[in-house]
Design a protein around this motif. Structure first.
Motif, PDB file in Angstrom:
ATOM      1  N   LEU A  58       0.828  -1.207   0.000  1.00 13.18           N
ATOM      2  CA  LEU A  58       0.000   0.000   0.000  1.00 13.18           C
ATOM      3  C   LEU A  58       0.863   1.258   0.000  1.00 13.18           C
ATOM      4  O   LEU A  58       0.546   2.253  -0.669  1.00 13.18           O
ATOM      5  CB  LEU A  58      -0.940   0.003   1.202  1.00 13.18           C
ATOM      6  CG  LEU A  58      -2.123  -0.959   1.125  1.00 13.18           C
ATOM      7  CD1 LEU A  58      -2.865  -0.997   2.442  1.00 13.18           C
ATOM      8  CD2 LEU A  58      -3.049  -0.573  -0.006  1.00 13.18           C
ATOM      9  N   TYR A  59       1.945   1.214   0.751  1.00 14.94           N
ATOM     10  CA  TYR A  59       2.878   2.342   0.780  1.00 14.94           C
ATOM     11  C   TYR A  59       3.478   2.565  -0.606  1.00 14.94           C
ATOM     12  O   TYR A  59       3.597   3.705  -1.058  1.00 14.94           O
ATOM     13  CB  TYR A  59       3.974   2.083   1.814  1.00 14.94           C
ATOM     14  CG  TYR A  59       4.934   3.221   1.976  1.00 14.94           C
ATOM     15  CD1 TYR A  59       4.653   4.257   2.854  1.00 14.94           C
ATOM     16  CD2 TYR A  59       6.119   3.272   1.259  1.00 14.94           C
ATOM     17  CE1 TYR A  59       5.525   5.320   3.006  1.00 14.94           C
ATOM     18  CE2 TYR A  59       6.995   4.324   1.399  1.00 14.94           C
ATOM     19  CZ  TYR A  59       6.697   5.344   2.282  1.00 14.94           C
ATOM     20  OH  TYR A  59       7.559   6.386   2.420  1.00 14.94           O
ATOM     21  N   ASP A  60       3.840   1.468  -1.277  1.00 17.14           N
ATOM     22  CA  ASP A  60       4.380   1.581  -2.636  1.00 17.14           C
ATOM     23  C   ASP A  60       3.380   2.241  -3.572  1.00 17.14           C
ATOM     24  O   ASP A  60       3.730   3.112  -4.368  1.00 17.14           O
ATOM     25  CB  ASP A  60       4.759   0.204  -3.179  1.00 17.14           C
ATOM     26  CG  ASP A  60       5.952  -0.395  -2.487  1.00 17.14           C
ATOM     27  OD1 ASP A  60       6.617   0.317  -1.708  1.00 17.14           O
ATOM     28  OD2 ASP A  60       6.211  -1.593  -2.709  1.00 17.14           O
ATOM     29  N   GLY A  61       2.121   1.823  -3.483  1.00 16.09           N
ATOM     30  CA  GLY A  61       1.081   2.417  -4.324  1.00 16.09           C
ATOM     31  C   GLY A  61       0.876   3.889  -4.021  1.00 16.09           C
ATOM     32  O   GLY A  61       0.711   4.714  -4.930  1.00 16.09           O
ATOM     33  N   MET A  62       0.896   4.230  -2.740  1.00 18.18           N
ATOM     34  CA  MET A  62       0.714   5.618  -2.341  1.00 18.18           C
ATOM     35  C   MET A  62       1.880   6.488  -2.821  1.00 18.18           C
ATOM     36  O   MET A  62       1.669   7.579  -3.360  1.00 18.18           O
ATOM     37  CB  MET A  62       0.591   5.699  -0.819  1.00 18.18           C
ATOM     38  CG  MET A  62       0.406   7.097  -0.281  1.00 18.18           C
ATOM     39  SD  MET A  62       0.535   7.180   1.491  1.00 18.18           S
ATOM     40  CE  MET A  62       2.268   6.850   1.733  1.00 18.18           C
ATOM     41  N   VAL A  63       3.090   6.011  -2.642  1.00 13.32           N
ATOM     42  CA  VAL A  63       4.267   6.784  -3.061  1.00 13.32           C
ATOM     43  C   VAL A  63       4.307   6.920  -4.585  1.00 13.32           C
ATOM     44  O   VAL A  63       4.634   7.985  -5.107  1.00 13.32           O
ATOM     45  CB  VAL A  63       5.559   6.135  -2.514  1.00 13.32           C
ATOM     46  CG1 VAL A  63       6.791   6.697  -3.165  1.00 13.32           C
ATOM     47  CG2 VAL A  63       5.636   6.313  -1.020  1.00 13.32           C
ATOM     48  N   THR A  64       3.947   5.867  -5.292  1.00 14.52           N
ATOM     49  CA  THR A  64       3.936   5.926  -6.754  1.00 14.52           C
ATOM     50  C   THR A  64       2.904   6.925  -7.249  1.00 14.52           C
ATOM     51  O   THR A  64       3.181   7.732  -8.139  1.00 14.52           O
ATOM     52  CB  THR A  64       3.669   4.531  -7.342  1.00 14.52           C
ATOM     53  OG1 THR A  64       4.656   3.626  -6.868  1.00 14.52           O
ATOM     54  CG2 THR A  64       3.680   4.562  -8.860  1.00 14.52           C
TER      55      THR A  64
END
Length: 155
Positions: free
Chosen positions: A136-142
């Motif tokens: 989820l963090y990866d998706g948010m940062v992307t």
């Protein structure tokens, strides 16, 4: 990563070719290309270092699939966030320690989640929420990076 990632956009700024890049391509495609390059570089380093680390320390990995997924999730987040921070740092006059100062608060949650996920993989514990939160963090940062990069890249 902290040594190589800040130089992602610095070369273009030093050679003054950043203006040609701004004119020739859209910001999102440039960001995606730089982020994919950084991700490829990180995955190559992880593919070399992780087996050496596990082998030299004789670390038993109970769930190799979860271990690989934790490394991948950490690598994606690190590559995307570092690419955006490198674009910000490239605009500054003195960019020496600036990358580390900006990257620390952004990458600290990802680091903690990746440590928890790899610990679960080595101990054979249930996946828990660490890997899910890292993804989820990866998706948010992307998403945030794709929205912010045009503003950062075209001052």
């Amino acid at each position: 990563a902290a040594a190589g990632m800040p130089r992602t956009f610095l070369r273009e700024e030093e050679t003054r070719s950043a203006d040609q890049l701004r004119l020739s391509t859209c910001a999102s495609s440039l960001f995606c290309g730089k982020a994919l390059y950084n991700l490829t570089l990180l995955l190559a380093v992880q593919a070399l270092v992780a087996p050496l680390f596990v082998g030299l320390l004789r670390l038993p990995v109970a769930d190799p699939g979860l271990f690989a997924a934790a490394l991948l999730a950490g690598g994606v987040g690190l590559a995307v966030a570092s690419t955006l921070i490198a674009a910000i740092v490239a605009q500054a006059r003195s960019s020496g320690p600036l990358f580390s100062v900006l990257a620390f608060p952004i990458l600290l949650p990802l680091l903690k989640l990746s440590i928890d996920a790899t610990t679960a993989a080595t101990l054979g514990e249930p996946i828990g929420v660490s890997l899910q939160l890292a993804l989820l963090y990866d998706g948010m940062v992307t998403t945030a990076a794709l929205m912010l990069f045009p503003v950062v890249w075209n001052p």
